[in-house]
Design an enzyme around this catalytic site. Structure first.
Site, mmCIF file in Angstrom:
data_model
loop_
_atom_site.group_PDB
_atom_site.id
_atom_site.type_symbol
_atom_site.label_atom_id
_atom_site.label_comp_id
_atom_site.label_asym_id
_atom_site.label_seq_id
_atom_site.Cartn_x
_atom_site.Cartn_y
_atom_site.Cartn_z
ATOM 1 N N ARG A 115 -3.520 1.928 13.107
ATOM 2 C CA ARG A 115 -3.352 1.295 11.940
ATOM 3 C C ARG A 115 -4.536 0.857 11.360
ATOM 4 O O ARG A 115 -4.561 -0.087 10.447
ATOM 5 C CB ARG A 115 -2.286 0.457 11.892
ATOM 6 C CG ARG A 115 -0.829 0.687 12.256
ATOM 7 C CD ARG A 115 -0.253 1.631 11.387
ATOM 8 N NE ARG A 115 1.038 2.137 11.823
ATOM 9 C CZ ARG A 115 1.348 2.965 13.101
ATOM 10 N NH1 ARG A 115 0.240 3.639 13.527
ATOM 11 N NH2 ARG A 115 2.471 3.231 13.396
ATOM 12 N N SER A 160 7.112 -0.712 7.989
ATOM 13 C CA SER A 160 6.505 -1.885 8.864
ATOM 14 C C SER A 160 6.004 -2.802 8.134
ATOM 15 O O SER A 160 4.734 -2.617 7.515
ATOM 16 C CB SER A 160 6.032 -1.399 9.967
ATOM 17 O OG SER A 160 6.755 -0.565 10.785
ATOM 18 N N GLU A 173 0.534 -5.268 7.886
ATOM 19 C CA GLU A 173 0.157 -3.969 7.945
ATOM 20 C C GLU A 173 0.059 -3.481 6.280
ATOM 21 O O GLU A 173 -0.963 -2.752 5.995
ATOM 22 C CB GLU A 173 1.153 -3.026 8.645
ATOM 23 C CG GLU A 173 0.985 -1.602 8.517
ATOM 24 C CD GLU A 173 1.991 -0.863 9.369
ATOM 25 O OE1 GLU A 173 2.252 -1.042 10.510
ATOM 26 O OE2 GLU A 173 2.395 0.013 8.740
HETATM 27 C C1 LIG Z 1 10.388 3.640 4.462
HETATM 28 C C2 LIG Z 1 8.863 3.606 4.741
HETATM 29 C C3 LIG Z 1 8.654 3.996 6.171
HETATM 30 C C4 LIG Z 1 7.234 4.072 6.596
HETATM 31 N N1 LIG Z 1 7.019 4.312 7.993
HETATM 32 C C5 LIG Z 1 5.648 4.497 8.318
HETATM 33 C C6 LIG Z 1 5.497 4.894 9.578
HETATM 34 O O1 LIG Z 1 6.604 5.411 10.360
HETATM 35 N N2 LIG Z 1 4.179 4.839 9.824
HETATM 36 C C7 LIG Z 1 3.054 4.461 9.239
HETATM 37 O O2 LIG Z 1 1.878 4.722 9.555
HETATM 38 N N3 LIG Z 1 3.123 4.139 7.857
HETATM 39 C C8 LIG Z 1 4.575 3.987 7.603
HETATM 40 N N4 LIG Z 1 4.862 3.621 6.200
HETATM 41 C C9 LIG Z 1 3.687 3.199 5.470
HETATM 42 C C10 LIG Z 1 2.994 3.952 4.282
HETATM 43 O O3 LIG Z 1 4.086 5.077 4.127
HETATM 44 C C11 LIG Z 1 1.783 4.622 4.729
HETATM 45 O O4 LIG Z 1 1.081 3.691 5.218
HETATM 46 C C12 LIG Z 1 1.334 5.651 3.759
HETATM 47 O O5 LIG Z 1 0.242 6.190 4.314
HETATM 48 C C13 LIG Z 1 1.130 4.969 2.246
HETATM 49 O O6 LIG Z 1 0.669 5.922 1.474
HETATM 50 P P1 LIG Z 1 0.798 5.868 -0.125
HETATM 51 O O7 LIG Z 1 0.242 7.097 -0.572
HETATM 52 O O8 LIG Z 1 2.110 5.291 -0.448
HETATM 53 O O9 LIG Z 1 -0.413 4.469 -0.209
HETATM 54 P P2 LIG Z 1 -0.492 3.278 -1.032
HETATM 55 O O10 LIG Z 1 0.626 2.615 -0.858
HETATM 56 O O11 LIG Z 1 -0.424 4.164 -2.610
HETATM 57 O O12 LIG Z 1 -1.778 2.728 -0.848
HETATM 58 C C14 LIG Z 1 -2.039 2.334 0.385
HETATM 59 C C15 LIG Z 1 -3.554 1.590 0.401
HETATM 60 O O13 LIG Z 1 -4.397 2.652 0.418
HETATM 61 C C16 LIG Z 1 -5.280 2.913 -0.669
HETATM 62 N N5 LIG Z 1 -5.206 4.307 -1.262
HETATM 63 C C17 LIG Z 1 -4.128 4.961 -1.339
HETATM 64 N N6 LIG Z 1 -4.396 6.478 -1.769
HETATM 65 C C18 LIG Z 1 -5.860 6.374 -1.555
HETATM 66 C C19 LIG Z 1 -7.073 7.120 -1.792
HETATM 67 N N7 LIG Z 1 -6.745 8.421 -2.144
HETATM 68 N N8 LIG Z 1 -8.295 6.765 -1.722
HETATM 69 C C20 LIG Z 1 -8.548 5.688 -1.321
HETATM 70 N N9 LIG Z 1 -7.728 4.655 -1.341
HETATM 71 C C21 LIG Z 1 -6.383 4.953 -1.168
HETATM 72 C C22 LIG Z 1 -4.617 1.818 -1.800
HETATM 73 O O14 LIG Z 1 -5.549 1.212 -2.663
HETATM 74 C C23 LIG Z 1 -3.812 0.855 -0.735
HETATM 75 O O15 LIG Z 1 -5.023 -0.116 -0.480
HETATM 76 C C24 LIG Z 1 6.277 3.638 5.809
HETATM 77 C C25 LIG Z 1 6.611 3.228 4.452
HETATM 78 C C26 LIG Z 1 7.908 3.173 4.067
HETATM 79 C C27 LIG Z 1 8.333 2.704 2.835
#
Ligand SMILES: Cc1cc2nc3c(=O)[nH]c(=O)nc-3n(C[C@H](O)[C@H](O)[C@H](O)COP(=O)(O)OP(=O)(O)OC[C@H]3O[C@@H](n4cnc5c(N)ncnc54)[C@H](O)[C@@H]3O)c2cc1C
Length: 333
Positions: free
Chosen positions: A160, A233, A329
């Site tokens: 992570r 998580s 996380e």
């Molecule tokens: C129901 C559920 C289940 C999940 N299961 C998992 C799992 O099994 N495994 C896992 O690893 N994660 C899991 N996650 C967490 C999440 O889905 C991941 O971390 C995902 O990659 C976040 O993507 P996002 O686009 O929503 O990021 P955001 O929440 O929009 O951003 C997260 C961080 O990344 C930065 N960011 C986003 N996009 C960019 C970019 N293009 N350039 C630079 N910085 C950026 C943001 O500024 C922020 O700091 C889960 C979440 C949920 C709600």
């Protein structure tokens, strides 16, 4: 690129927290990147908002990454190389890959969020981490105003974790990721209940059936953010020394653990939280999911601060009972 003002971030985060951003702009083309420096600084980036806890109104410009496109760069007999724009939804990429029979990311089905965020915390599930398929990551440096491509060894991927959560945090906008997928998948079904689920489905392992098994398991265990706000998580699984593990085992004989090499042991954070009595806890609209203690939930009108406070209480009680400090996380704004 249009700048909007005083915009609610409610539609843009899966925790369902309603706080405003002072400004919001949507990045849909690489040309927009050249205009970022003309916006009020600093800027913050949002993908799908599925790994974020918003605890206060955001006084800055929020950039919504919506760069779209999947391009087949190259293929040989064994592999394909795909360049995927950062605003594509991760699960859409998984569906695209399994639709072609390409293997490597089927265990990561149904993880919310965008492709651009996937390398940031090196998303992982069911025994697979995304770094095993990433060839390179391209970003726009917000202050140097240029594109940089990092090959995988330079991304410093860990559990992570990556360079994007450390040295490059807040400095770059990831614009695309190149993935190398295989045309001859070997299947990873040993983790969790995948094998059991495949048996129930009466399906032999394939990229499609494994993705479906993962979807079934996740749907039965995890709350759907469209119904109950959450960010998956909330905490990382802590790693402790074998010495500390042995001491704890004397008092907690049933403590699950996974050796991770070099004398270190990983302990499931969900188990630690459950042992402290938090599973199913609820105060107001902030709670701990009753099927998965790692997931904090917003039952409707919880504030980011209430969820933050709940997470702090959990950290304190786990520290007191086990001497282990949980690390969040989720990114906190
Ligand atoms: C129901 C559920 C289940 C999940 N299961 C998992 C799992 O099994 N495994 C896992 O690893 N994660 C899991 N996650 C967490 C999440 O889905 C991941 O971390 C995902 O990659 C976040 O993507 P996002 O686009 O929503 O990021 P955001 O929440 O929009 O951003 C997260 C961080 O990344 C930065 N960011 C986003 N996009 C960019 C970019 N293009 N350039 C630079 N910085 C950026 C943001 O500024 C922020 O700091 C889960 C979440 C949920 C709600």
């Amino acid at each position: 690129m249009q700048l909007q003002h005083h915009i609610s971030l409610l539609p843009y985060n899966t925790f369902g927290i309603d706080v405003p951003a002072a400004h919001l702009a949507i990045i849909t083309t690489p040309q927009h990147l050249h205009h970022i420096s003309q916006l009020p600084q600093p800027v913050r980036i949002l993908g799908g908002g599925s790994n974020i806890l918003l605890t206060a109104p955001v006084p800055d410009v929020v950039l919504l990454n919506r760069l779209m496109g999947i391009e087949l760069l190259h293929q040989d007999q064994d592999h394909v190389w795909l360049s995927v724009s950062a605003g594509e939804l991760w699960h859409d990429l998984v569906l695209h890959a399994i639709g072609q029979g390409w293997g490597g990311i089927e265990n990561l089905a149904l993880i919310p969020g965008t492709v651009g965020a996937a390398p940031i915390q090196n998303i992982g599930a069911y025994g697979v981490e995304v770094c095993s398929t990433v060839e390179s990551v391209t970003y726009w440096h917000l202050t140097d105003r240029n594109f940089v491509t990092l090959i995988t060894p330079d991304c410093k991927f860990g559990y992570r974790d990556s360079i994007f959560k450390q040295e490059l945090k807040g400095k770059v906008l990831i614009t695309s990721v190149v993935f190398k997928l295989t045309k001859h998948p070997t299947f990873n079904t040993s983790y969790g209940a995948i094998e059991q689920e495949l048996q129930q489905m009466n399906a032999p392992p394939s990229v499609q059936s494994i993705a479906q098994a993962v979807i079934n398991i996740r749907t039965s265990k995890l709350p759907n953010p469209k119904i109950t706000g959450n960010a998956g998580s909330f905490f990382k699984n802590p790693t402790i020394s074998h010495t500390q593990y042995s001491q704890l085992l004397a008092q907690h004989a049933a403590m699950p653990h996974y050796p991770v090499g070099n004398g270190w042991v990983k302990i499931p954070a969900a188990w630690l939280i459950e042992q402290c009595g938090w599973k199913g806890y609820r105060k107001g609209d902030a709670g701990v999911h009753n099927k998965q203690a790692l997931v904090l939930v917003n039952y409707g009108a919880a504030t980011g601060n209430e969820l933050w406070q709940l997470s702090s209480n959990i950290v304190d009680s786990v520290l007191q009972k086990f001497g282990i400090e949980l690390e969040r996380e989720v990114q906190v704004w």
